[in-house]
Design an enzyme around this catalytic site. Structure first.
Site, PDB file in Angstrom:
ATOM      1  N   CYS A 158      -4.265   0.320  -2.212  1.00 54.65           N
ATOM      2  CA  CYS A 158      -4.059  -0.722  -1.448  1.00 54.65           C
ATOM      3  C   CYS A 158      -2.855  -1.620  -2.139  1.00 54.65           C
ATOM      4  O   CYS A 158      -2.738  -1.418  -3.210  1.00 54.65           O
ATOM      5  CB  CYS A 158      -5.365  -1.589  -1.400  1.00 54.65           C
ATOM      6  SG  CYS A 158      -6.626  -0.590  -0.383  1.00 54.65           S
ATOM      7  N   CYS A 202     -10.281  -4.488   0.831  1.00 60.69           N
ATOM      8  CA  CYS A 202     -11.277  -3.746   0.889  1.00 60.69           C
ATOM      9  C   CYS A 202     -12.288  -3.897  -0.242  1.00 60.69           C
ATOM     10  O   CYS A 202     -11.899  -4.836  -1.111  1.00 60.69           O
ATOM     11  CB  CYS A 202     -10.784  -2.147   0.937  1.00 60.69           C
ATOM     12  SG  CYS A 202     -10.107  -1.851  -0.780  1.00 60.69           S
ATOM     13  N   ASN A 240       0.776  -1.104  -0.022  1.00 64.16           N
ATOM     14  CA  ASN A 240      -0.010   0.012   0.063  1.00 64.16           C
ATOM     15  C   ASN A 240       0.776   1.244   0.133  1.00 64.16           C
ATOM     16  O   ASN A 240       2.002   1.385   0.513  1.00 64.16           O
ATOM     17  CB  ASN A 240      -0.976  -0.011   1.217  1.00 64.16           C
ATOM     18  CG  ASN A 240      -0.562  -0.106   2.549  1.00 64.16           C
ATOM     19  OD1 ASN A 240       0.635  -0.903   2.679  1.00 64.16           O
ATOM     20  ND2 ASN A 240      -1.020   0.008   3.692  1.00 64.16           N
ATOM     21  N   ILE A 241       0.370   2.197  -0.713  1.00 66.26           N
ATOM     22  CA  ILE A 241       1.167   3.523  -0.869  1.00 66.26           C
ATOM     23  C   ILE A 241       0.134   4.688  -0.669  1.00 66.26           C
ATOM     24  O   ILE A 241      -0.983   4.639  -1.475  1.00 66.26           O
ATOM     25  CB  ILE A 241       1.573   3.456  -2.407  1.00 66.26           C
ATOM     26  CG1 ILE A 241       2.487   2.348  -2.664  1.00 66.26           C
ATOM     27  CG2 ILE A 241       2.331   5.073  -2.517  1.00 66.26           C
ATOM     28  CD1 ILE A 241       2.868   2.470  -4.287  1.00 66.26           C
ATOM     29  N   GLU A 242       0.559   5.363   0.366  1.00 59.19           N
ATOM     30  CA  GLU A 242      -0.520   6.473   1.002  1.00 59.19           C
ATOM     31  C   GLU A 242       0.008   7.831   0.582  1.00 59.19           C
ATOM     32  O   GLU A 242       1.040   8.222  -0.185  1.00 59.19           O
ATOM     33  CB  GLU A 242      -0.323   6.316   2.655  1.00 59.19           C
ATOM     34  CG  GLU A 242      -0.934   5.263   3.041  1.00 59.19           C
ATOM     35  CD  GLU A 242      -1.342   5.002   4.564  1.00 59.19           C
ATOM     36  OE1 GLU A 242      -0.588   5.692   5.455  1.00 59.19           O
ATOM     37  OE2 GLU A 242      -1.798   3.897   4.910  1.00 59.19           O
ATOM     38  N   CYS A 279     -10.708  -3.160  -3.894  1.00 62.12           N
ATOM     39  CA  CYS A 279      -9.684  -4.392  -4.275  1.00 62.12           C
ATOM     40  C   CYS A 279     -10.618  -5.582  -4.757  1.00 62.12           C
ATOM     41  O   CYS A 279     -10.139  -6.314  -5.653  1.00 62.12           O
ATOM     42  CB  CYS A 279      -8.866  -4.911  -3.201  1.00 62.12           C
ATOM     43  SG  CYS A 279      -7.404  -3.313  -2.894  1.00 62.12           S
ATOM     44  N   GLU A 308      -3.086  -4.755  -2.798  1.00 58.33           N
ATOM     45  CA  GLU A 308      -3.490  -5.908  -3.275  1.00 58.33           C
ATOM     46  C   GLU A 308      -3.859  -5.160  -4.890  1.00 58.33           C
ATOM     47  O   GLU A 308      -3.305  -5.497  -6.009  1.00 58.33           O
ATOM     48  CB  GLU A 308      -5.000  -6.130  -3.166  1.00 58.33           C
ATOM     49  CG  GLU A 308      -5.364  -6.935  -1.810  1.00 58.33           C
ATOM     50  CD  GLU A 308      -5.463  -5.780  -0.753  1.00 58.33           C
ATOM     51  OE1 GLU A 308      -4.768  -4.965  -0.527  1.00 58.33           O
ATOM     52  OE2 GLU A 308      -6.439  -6.301   0.385  1.00 58.33           O
TER      53      GLU A 308
HETATM   54  N1  THU Z   1      -5.109  -1.131   2.901  1.00 57.22           N
HETATM   55  C1  THU Z   1      -4.619  -2.358   1.902  1.00 57.22           C
HETATM   56  O1  THU Z   1      -3.662  -1.843   1.385  1.00 57.22           O
HETATM   57  N2  THU Z   1      -5.350  -3.466   1.796  1.00 57.22           N
HETATM   58  C2  THU Z   1      -6.714  -3.679   2.081  1.00 57.22           C
HETATM   59  O2  THU Z   1      -7.365  -4.361   1.862  1.00 57.22           O
HETATM   60  C3  THU Z   1      -7.334  -2.614   3.291  1.00 57.22           C
HETATM   61  C4  THU Z   1      -6.581  -1.464   3.603  1.00 57.22           C
HETATM   62  C5  THU Z   1      -4.426  -0.109   3.306  1.00 57.22           C
HETATM   63  C6  THU Z   1      -4.886   1.353   2.950  1.00 57.22           C
HETATM   64  C7  THU Z   1      -4.313   2.152   3.882  1.00 57.22           C
HETATM   65  O3  THU Z   1      -3.082   2.395   3.358  1.00 57.22           O
HETATM   66  C8  THU Z   1      -4.193   1.222   5.222  1.00 57.22           C
HETATM   67  O4  THU Z   1      -4.521  -0.007   4.591  1.00 57.22           O
HETATM   68  C9  THU Z   1      -5.080   1.464   6.385  1.00 57.22           C
HETATM   69  O5  THU Z   1      -6.640   1.631   5.452  1.00 57.22           O
END
Ligand code: THU
Length: 130
Positions: A54, A87, A43-45, A90, A56
């Protein structure tokens, strides 16, 4: 199954590259394509939170952008007590590129895994515009 064990290990490894200064919640994913290639993602925010992607979808989009649109299996790791739950966005993206019966392995922080299918995650999915 050795294939799945390797995907699990690569998903855990991929989570170490997560860019998560806001949530501090690293996620890693590893995708196997139908022709046996592996793509990983994290995941990259973003400071504009809605732009976050996310783990995935990072892995899936890496595969697709390399020309692999037929995907076979995915493993996802998150630092959760129960195996991480992908989520909704995804799940919809998985439904686009995986067959409904494709194996999904979800992994918790202590290594506990659960196996299911893409269809288990998104039953009665929207897949057809015709
Ligand atoms: N996140 C994912 O990478 N995959 C998921 O299925 C659920 C959430 C990440 C998004 C965000 O960077 C962090 O988790 C918190 O929501």
């Amino acid at each position: 199954m050795a294939d799945t064990d390797s995907l699990v290990a690569q998903a855990i490894e991929a989570s170490k590259k997560a860019y998560v200064p806001y949530s501090h919640f690293p996620v890693g994913a590893a995708v196997k394509t139908k022709d046996g290639r592996i793509f990983t993602g994290c995941n990259i925010e973003n400071t504009s939170f809605g732009l976050t992607i996310c783990g995935e979808r990072t892995a899936i989009f890496k595969a697709v952008s390399a020309g692999c649109t037929e995907l076979a299996e995915i493993a996802v790791y998150g630092q959760t007590k129960k195996p991480v739950s992908p989520c909704g966005a995804c799940r919809q993206v998985m439904a686009e590129f995986f067959a409904p019966s494709s194996k999904v392995t979800l992994i918790a922080e202590d290594g506990l895994t659960v196996a299911m299918t893409v269809e288990d995650l998104l039953p009665y999915s929207f897949t057809d515009l015709t």
